[in-house]
Design a protein around this motif. Structure first.
Motif, PDB file in Angstrom:
ATOM      1  N   UNK A 288       0.862  -1.162   0.111  1.00 13.11           N
ATOM      2  CA  UNK A 288      -0.002  -0.063  -0.125  1.00 13.11           C
ATOM      3  C   UNK A 288       0.811   1.109  -0.092  1.00 13.11           C
ATOM      4  N   UNK A 289       0.393   2.225  -0.843  1.00 16.80           N
ATOM      5  CA  UNK A 289       1.124   3.645  -0.697  1.00 16.80           C
ATOM      6  C   UNK A 289       0.071   4.473  -0.468  1.00 16.80           C
ATOM      7  N   UNK A 290       0.553   5.886   0.061  1.00 14.97           N
ATOM      8  CA  UNK A 290      -0.494   6.843   0.508  1.00 14.97           C
ATOM      9  C   UNK A 290      -0.048   7.988  -0.295  1.00 14.97           C
ATOM     10  N   UNK A 291      -0.896   8.766  -0.895  1.00 20.67           N
ATOM     11  CA  UNK A 291      -0.676   9.932  -1.772  1.00 20.67           C
ATOM     12  C   UNK A 291      -1.712  10.885  -1.489  1.00 20.67           C
ATOM     13  N   UNK A 292      -1.933  11.934  -2.122  1.00 25.04           N
ATOM     14  CA  UNK A 292      -2.754  13.165  -1.920  1.00 25.04           C
ATOM     15  C   UNK A 292      -4.109  12.584  -2.062  1.00 25.04           C
ATOM     16  N   UNK A 293      -4.525  11.613  -3.034  1.00 22.19           N
ATOM     17  CA  UNK A 293      -5.942  11.064  -3.008  1.00 22.19           C
ATOM     18  C   UNK A 293      -6.328  10.105  -2.037  1.00 22.19           C
ATOM     19  N   UNK A 294      -5.264   9.442  -1.116  1.00 20.67           N
ATOM     20  CA  UNK A 294      -5.657   8.386  -0.145  1.00 20.67           C
ATOM     21  C   UNK A 294      -4.780   7.252  -0.529  1.00 20.67           C
ATOM     22  N   UNK A 295      -5.166   6.235   0.330  1.00 20.99           N
ATOM     23  CA  UNK A 295      -4.676   4.773   0.340  1.00 20.99           C
ATOM     24  C   UNK A 295      -4.685   4.218  -1.085  1.00 20.99           C
ATOM     25  N   UNK A 296      -3.643   3.683  -1.691  1.00 19.67           N
ATOM     26  CA  UNK A 296      -3.738   2.826  -2.757  1.00 19.67           C
ATOM     27  C   UNK A 296      -3.103   1.647  -2.736  1.00 19.67           C
ATOM     28  N   UNK A 297      -3.963   0.383  -2.970  1.00 20.69           N
ATOM     29  CA  UNK A 297      -3.302  -0.860  -2.701  1.00 20.69           C
ATOM     30  C   UNK A 297      -3.009  -1.752  -4.276  1.00 20.69           C
ATOM     31  N   UNK A 298      -1.978  -2.431  -4.182  1.00 21.09           N
ATOM     32  CA  UNK A 298      -1.636  -3.318  -5.246  1.00 21.09           C
ATOM     33  C   UNK A 298      -1.493  -4.813  -4.641  1.00 21.09           C
ATOM     34  N   UNK A 299      -1.797  -5.718  -5.693  1.00 22.29           N
ATOM     35  CA  UNK A 299      -1.668  -7.281  -5.347  1.00 22.29           C
ATOM     36  C   UNK A 299      -0.848  -7.874  -6.268  1.00 22.29           C
ATOM     37  N   UNK A 300      -0.085  -7.164  -7.190  1.00 26.90           N
ATOM     38  CA  UNK A 300       0.659  -7.632  -8.318  1.00 26.90           C
ATOM     39  C   UNK A 300       1.913  -7.008  -8.489  1.00 26.90           C
ATOM     40  N   UNK A 301       2.528  -6.250  -7.091  1.00 29.84           N
ATOM     41  CA  UNK A 301       3.856  -5.619  -7.506  1.00 29.84           C
ATOM     42  C   UNK A 301       3.841  -4.279  -7.972  1.00 29.84           C
TER      43      UNK A 301
END
Length: 317
Positions: free
Chosen positions: A258-271
């Motif tokens: 997970x990363x966090x940016x201006x628009x919120x928390x973003x998740x990836x399940x494939x690198x």
């Protein structure tokens, strides 16, 4: 199929979840509010799910039940507050945590807060540790010092000041550092514990500290992630960029984070090939260098946020 199903499951979570105040039960009984409190710092052990929260001027508190209850866990060795989102540095392997504090004492725990080793030096904006090497090498930026880097190779018992003019720092190994500078763009690398530096990348990342996980380095740029597979000697952008100023916060392996940016928390399940919006930022939170702290518990899939002058929050359904 499983990957897309997992992403679809994230969508209703965003719609039905909310940010819940988890710090008031800890901070309300204090006889006087902490400076820039009530909470100022939060992190999660990715292995155990234990939550560590800084109550401004009242130490660090631990929750073993995902933020429902907290108990003070620092033996009064932690003071002050975290002014940046990189002040609490937890070993990705769990249990070890160094707290780089300002206006109070800094310390290291190697056993999830049962015992602490107080640092000789404090008043530090943020720092990094060589968790994958000795676990005792620290590199930090002194607060309001003109960007003065300082380092310890004995877990904070003694420190050596390096140079001024730095804005970010990271550690791959005992003698291998990376850093950013105030007056020169790019990423700089040292293989002699900060005596000399060589530019290795032309642009400057947004994050103050890179994340080292399973031998790779990750540095948030504000618009994506840079990745290094050779201890910081070279950096390449992740193929699929996303809004990233904090993180990555890793799950069970390097493909889930997970990363966090201006628009919120973003998740990836494939690198990092594809992304899904997972949660918005709490009201009044941002991604500036001063203030916000974010965390993710990959076991329970819970997000946490803290910032100076505000309570700490948990995103829950």
């Amino acid at each position: 199929m499983k990957f897309w199903l997992a992403l679809l499951l994230l969508v209703p979570r965003v719609a039905t979840a909310e940010w819940v105040n988890i710090s008031d039960p800890v901070t309300t009984p204090f006889p006087k509010p902490g400076n820039f409190g009530p909470a100022a710092g939060i992190t999660v052990d990715r292995v155990s799910g234990e939550v560590f929260m800084v109550a401004a001027d009242y130490g660090i508190w631990k929750s073993s039940d995902r933020g429902r209850t907290f108990a003070r866990a620092d033996d009064k060795t932690i003071g002050g507050r975290c002014e940046t989102g990189w002040a609490l540095q937890l070993d990705p392997g769990g249990r070890r945590l160094f707290c780089f504090m300002i206006y109070g004492s800094s310390a290291l725990t190697t056993d999830s807060g049962q015992t602490w080793h107080k640092s000789k030096v404090s008043h530090l904006d943020f720092g990094a540790a060589d968790w994958a090497d000795t676990g005792r090498r620290l590199l930090a930026l002194r607060h309001e010092s003109g960007g003065l880097l300082t380092t310890s190779e004995d877990a904070g018992a003694t420190w050596t000041d390096l140079e001024k003019g730095f804005t970010g720092c990271g550690v791959f190994a005992r003698h291998t550092f990376v850093a950013t500078k105030a007056k020169q763009k790019g990423i700089f690398r040292s293989i002699d514990a900060g005596k000399t530096w060589t530019q290795v990348f032309a642009d400057t990342p947004a994050a103050a500290v890179p994340v080292v996980f399973q031998g790779k380095g990750y540095w948030a740029t504000g618009k994506g992630l840079l990745v290094s597979t050779d201890q910081g000697a070279s950096w390449v952008p992740l193929n699929s960029p996303t809004d990233a100023s904090f993180g990555p916060y890793f799950g069970k392996d390097e493909t889930r984070f997970v990363v966090v940016g201006k628009s919120g928390f973003h998740a990836t399940l494939d690198g990092g090939k594809t992304w899904q919006m997972a949660a918005p930022l709490p009201a009044g939170f941002g991604v500036g260098r001063v203030g916000p702290n974010y965390a993710w518990d990959p076991n329970a899939d819970l997000f946490y946020a803290s910032s100076m002058g505000k309570p700490a929050f948990k995103w829950q359904r």
